[in-house]
Design an enzyme around this catalytic site. Structure first.
Site, PDB file in Angstrom:
ATOM      1  N   HIS A  12      88.811  48.605  70.663  1.00 51.04           N
ATOM      2  CA  HIS A  12      87.175  49.087  71.382  1.00 51.04           C
ATOM      3  C   HIS A  12      87.632  48.998  72.599  1.00 51.04           C
ATOM      4  O   HIS A  12      87.595  48.686  73.585  1.00 51.04           O
ATOM      5  CB  HIS A  12      86.202  47.973  71.483  1.00 51.04           C
ATOM      6  CG  HIS A  12      85.175  48.692  72.164  1.00 51.04           C
ATOM      7  ND1 HIS A  12      83.263  48.524  72.225  1.00 51.04           N
ATOM      8  CD2 HIS A  12      84.768  50.024  73.188  1.00 51.04           C
ATOM      9  CE1 HIS A  12      82.515  48.937  72.718  1.00 51.04           C
ATOM     10  NE2 HIS A  12      83.422  50.354  73.178  1.00 51.04           N
ATOM     11  N   HIS A  14      88.725  52.587  75.988  1.00 46.96           N
ATOM     12  CA  HIS A  14      89.009  54.232  76.011  1.00 46.96           C
ATOM     13  C   HIS A  14      89.553  54.530  76.781  1.00 46.96           C
ATOM     14  O   HIS A  14      90.008  53.739  77.515  1.00 46.96           O
ATOM     15  CB  HIS A  14      87.448  54.454  76.804  1.00 46.96           C
ATOM     16  CG  HIS A  14      85.864  54.289  75.827  1.00 46.96           C
ATOM     17  ND1 HIS A  14      85.949  54.899  75.602  1.00 46.96           N
ATOM     18  CD2 HIS A  14      85.557  52.668  76.071  1.00 46.96           C
ATOM     19  CE1 HIS A  14      84.084  54.854  74.919  1.00 46.96           C
ATOM     20  NE2 HIS A  14      83.986  53.188  74.711  1.00 46.96           N
ATOM     21  N   HIS A 191      78.948  53.947  69.254  1.00 49.22           N
ATOM     22  CA  HIS A 191      78.197  53.080  69.790  1.00 49.22           C
ATOM     23  C   HIS A 191      77.002  52.197  70.283  1.00 49.22           C
ATOM     24  O   HIS A 191      76.370  54.111  69.485  1.00 49.22           O
ATOM     25  CB  HIS A 191      78.940  53.449  71.222  1.00 49.22           C
ATOM     26  CG  HIS A 191      80.682  53.066  72.130  1.00 49.22           C
ATOM     27  ND1 HIS A 191      81.053  53.807  71.043  1.00 49.22           N
ATOM     28  CD2 HIS A 191      80.378  52.902  73.556  1.00 49.22           C
ATOM     29  CE1 HIS A 191      82.160  53.573  72.147  1.00 49.22           C
ATOM     30  NE2 HIS A 191      81.826  53.074  73.242  1.00 49.22           N
ATOM     31  N   GLU A 194      73.603  48.318  72.758  1.00 48.83           N
ATOM     32  CA  GLU A 194      74.270  48.127  74.582  1.00 48.83           C
ATOM     33  C   GLU A 194      73.221  48.696  74.798  1.00 48.83           C
ATOM     34  O   GLU A 194      72.310  48.252  75.293  1.00 48.83           O
ATOM     35  CB  GLU A 194      75.562  48.928  74.428  1.00 48.83           C
ATOM     36  CG  GLU A 194      76.161  48.036  75.858  1.00 48.83           C
ATOM     37  CD  GLU A 194      77.235  49.551  76.236  1.00 48.83           C
ATOM     38  OE1 GLU A 194      77.927  48.744  77.310  1.00 48.83           O
ATOM     39  OE2 GLU A 194      77.300  50.596  76.375  1.00 48.83           O
ATOM     40  N   ASP A 272      87.395  47.763  76.357  1.00 46.72           N
ATOM     41  CA  ASP A 272      86.691  49.187  77.049  1.00 46.72           C
ATOM     42  C   ASP A 272      86.904  49.487  77.491  1.00 46.72           C
ATOM     43  O   ASP A 272      87.994  50.795  77.532  1.00 46.72           O
ATOM     44  CB  ASP A 272      85.323  48.697  77.131  1.00 46.72           C
ATOM     45  CG  ASP A 272      83.735  49.135  76.961  1.00 46.72           C
ATOM     46  OD1 ASP A 272      84.214  50.239  76.567  1.00 46.72           O
ATOM     47  OD2 ASP A 272      82.978  49.051  77.398  1.00 46.72           O
ATOM     48  N   ASP A 273      86.794  49.170  79.211  1.00 49.81           N
ATOM     49  CA  ASP A 273      87.973  49.947  80.303  1.00 49.81           C
ATOM     50  C   ASP A 273      88.372  48.939  81.322  1.00 49.81           C
ATOM     51  O   ASP A 273      87.935  48.172  82.074  1.00 49.81           O
ATOM     52  CB  ASP A 273      86.648  50.610  80.312  1.00 49.81           C
ATOM     53  CG  ASP A 273      86.139  51.879  79.980  1.00 49.81           C
ATOM     54  OD1 ASP A 273      86.489  53.137  79.476  1.00 49.81           O
ATOM     55  OD2 ASP A 273      84.555  51.545  79.821  1.00 49.81           O
TER      56      ASP A 273
END
Length: 327
Positions: A12, A14, A191, A194, A272-273
């Site tokens: 997961h 990006h 996704h 969240e 994630d990021d």
């Protein structure tokens, strides 16, 4: 424990969240565009909506094939430095202004960067091409039809991301696109759970028939849904630092990851990021291990889920699992 050498997958993450500030500064200079803030404060945004808008601005700086290939190569180098053996990387074409109508060219450029990275000894990465929640059902079907016709070996899955709270319920809207994706042999993730509550996860299961869920942490609010994830062994790609930074939870010790793990939900640690969050995967493992008192076997079990829930080729999975057993 040595979390760098731990055999693991990143499932997961990006690409849009992997631009370091110096990379953004260089892209802005090439494009003749001023930075919105100083380089040191580029990622100082408040709230999910503002953060996603900044990603749009950043990706809009990428105009040429060599820049896209360079982003892919830099991603693979980042994974190498984190000890990642394989990555499912999410790319959402709607963020990339100059590539909206050139998705085959975009995929080809990214593939070139990833292929060069593999030749240099970095771990393989596959693409999860993502819809944006605000898109229409027709646009979603159009993307799936394009991916189906393209049959690019670098593309492994269909995804959907974006602000759940702002976009509203999207499961029914994308159900047909996901049905066609499954028919075409694409893997499916989404996704959910969240910025929305458990209902987002339920829609992803009922309408999108996903094989994996990104985030999913708010299922902890619904015991029946937790049991369903356990029974169906639907894995969650959880990103603790991201959840904490966005204010979902107060800290690593109050994050529901451990409660979900102990309930039997397959859970993995992800970033994630990583650039705006200033986090690496070994750091994320260390944060969770320290907060929850994990022993080596618990760490091994969480890493095993990252591998088994990934969309890697079976032979690569088997190799990673053998190395994990020896870790």
């Amino acid at each position: 424990m040595d979390f760098l050498s731990l055999p693991k997958a990143e499932i997961h993450i990006h690409l849009e969240g992997c631009f370091d500030p110096e990379d953004i500064e260089a892209l802005a200079k090439d494009a003749g565009v001023p930075l919105p803030r100083s380089r040191e404060n580029l990622y100082d945004t408040s709230g999910l909506s503002n953060f996603l808008a900044f990603l749009d601005w950043t990706c809009g700086l990428v105009r040429f094939r060599e820049q896209l290939a360079g982003a892919a190569y830099a991603f693979s180098r980042r994974m190498h430095l984190s000890g990642v053996r394989y990555a499912d990387v999410i790319v959402n074409p709607t963020h990339w202004t100059h590539w909206h109508h050139r998705i085959p060219d975009m995929i080809d450029a990214l593939d070139g960067g990833f292929a060069e990275a593999e030749e240099d000894g970095f771990a393989p990465a596959k693409l999860c091409i993502s819809l944006l929640r605000k898109q229409t059902s027709e646009q979603a079907i159009e993307l799936v039809e394009l991916l189906t016709a393209l049959k690019h070996p670098r593309v492994v899955a269909l995804s959907v991301d974006g602000n759940e709270a702002a976009a509203g319920r999207t499961g029914p809207r994308f159900a047909e696109a996901y049905r066609r994706a499954a028919q075409a042999g694409l893997r499916r993730t989404a996704h959910a759970g969240e910025s929305s509550g458990p209902e987002g996860v339920r829609d992803a299961l009922d309408f999108l028939r996903v094989e994996r869920i990104d985030h999913g942490v708010r299922v902890i609010e619904d015991a029946e849904l937790v049991k369903r994830l356990v029974d169906e062994q639907i894995a969650l790609g959880i990103t603790p630092t991201s959840n904490i930074t966005l204010g979902l939870y107060g800290g690593y010790d109050s994050h529901p990851f451990e409660a979900l793990r102990k309930a039997g939900v397959p859970v993995s640690v992800n970033t994630d990021d990583p650039s705006p969050l200033s986090i690496s995967l070994p750091q994320e493992y260390a944060n969770m291990a320290n907060a929850n008192g994990w022993d080596k076997e618990t760490v091994r079990a969480v890493a095993r889920t990252s591998i088994t829930a990934s969309f890697a080729e079976p032979e690569l999975k088997a190799s990673m699992l053998r190395d994990l057993a020896d870790w």
